[in-house]
Write an enzyme that holds these catalytic residues in place. Structure first.
Site, short mmCIF file in Angstrom:
data_model
loop_
_atom_site.label_atom_id
_atom_site.label_comp_id
_atom_site.label_asym_id
_atom_site.label_seq_id
_atom_site.Cartn_x
_atom_site.Cartn_y
_atom_site.Cartn_z
N GLY A 51 10.42 -2.98 2.97
CA GLY A 51 10.10 -4.40 2.82
C GLY A 51 8.89 -4.64 1.95
N CYS A 52 8.26 -3.58 1.48
CA CYS A 52 7.13 -3.74 0.57
C CYS A 52 7.62 -3.48 -0.85
CB CYS A 52 6.02 -2.75 0.90
SG CYS A 52 5.12 -3.18 2.38
N GLN A 53 7.19 -4.34 -1.76
CA GLN A 53 7.57 -4.19 -3.16
C GLN A 53 6.91 -2.93 -3.74
OE1 GLN A 53 6.21 -7.39 -5.58
NE2 GLN A 53 7.69 -7.01 -7.20
N SER A 54 5.64 -2.75 -3.42
CA SER A 54 4.95 -1.54 -3.86
C SER A 54 5.11 -0.50 -2.75
CB SER A 54 3.48 -1.83 -4.13
OG SER A 54 2.95 -2.59 -3.10
#
Length: 145
Positions: A51-54
């Site tokens: 769920g984290c872009q990075s």
């Protein structure tokens, strides 16, 4: 040891010292850079937060009944956000973490100044920290049964 709420108040006070959001971002970046790098052995797919872009790796250990978090991100602002979460939540009991109301995120204006993808990432980090706390709480209950 300070309570989660006392730590949140400290963070709010630090951010209140800055009017400009560029300065607040710089504070976040400095916090991230001030964090100990995560041991490469913890940079595993299992520790990556969905769920984290990075990329954000989160390691949690239960030591003397307290949850100790370590993390790292490949993005500067995200690294700062995770450093903030660790500062507030690490070193507390699983129960305290599960029952914490993390009001500092709104009070410092973080939620309104993050892009939607970063906000989702922030929520994913908090969820993962709570998941670890829940697992550790169950483990402690089992040991004490």
């Amino acid at each position: 040891m300070k309570t989660i709420d006392e730590l949140q108040e400290e963070v709010i006070e630090e951010f209140d010292g800055f009017e400009d959001w560029m300065d607040k971002y710089q504070l976040l970046i400095d916090m991230g850079n001030g964090q100990q790098p995560l041991d490469p052995k913890y940079k595993t797919a299992q520790n990556l937060i969905d769920g984290c872009q990075s990329r954000v790796w989160l390691q949690a250990d239960l030591v003397d009944g307290k949850v100790l978090f370590k993390a790292e991100s490949d993005a500067l602002i995200v690294k700062g956000i995770v450093a903030l979460l660790i500062r507030v939540l690490s070193g507390h009991t699983p129960n305290a973490i599960l029952n914490a109301n993390l009001y500092f995120i709104d009070r410092i204006g973080l939620s309104e100044h993050l892009s939607p993808t970063r906000s989702n990432g922030l929520l994913a980090m908090v969820k993962q920290m709570r998941r670890y706390a829940l697992a550790f709480e169950a483990k402690l209950a089992e040991e004490n049964a």
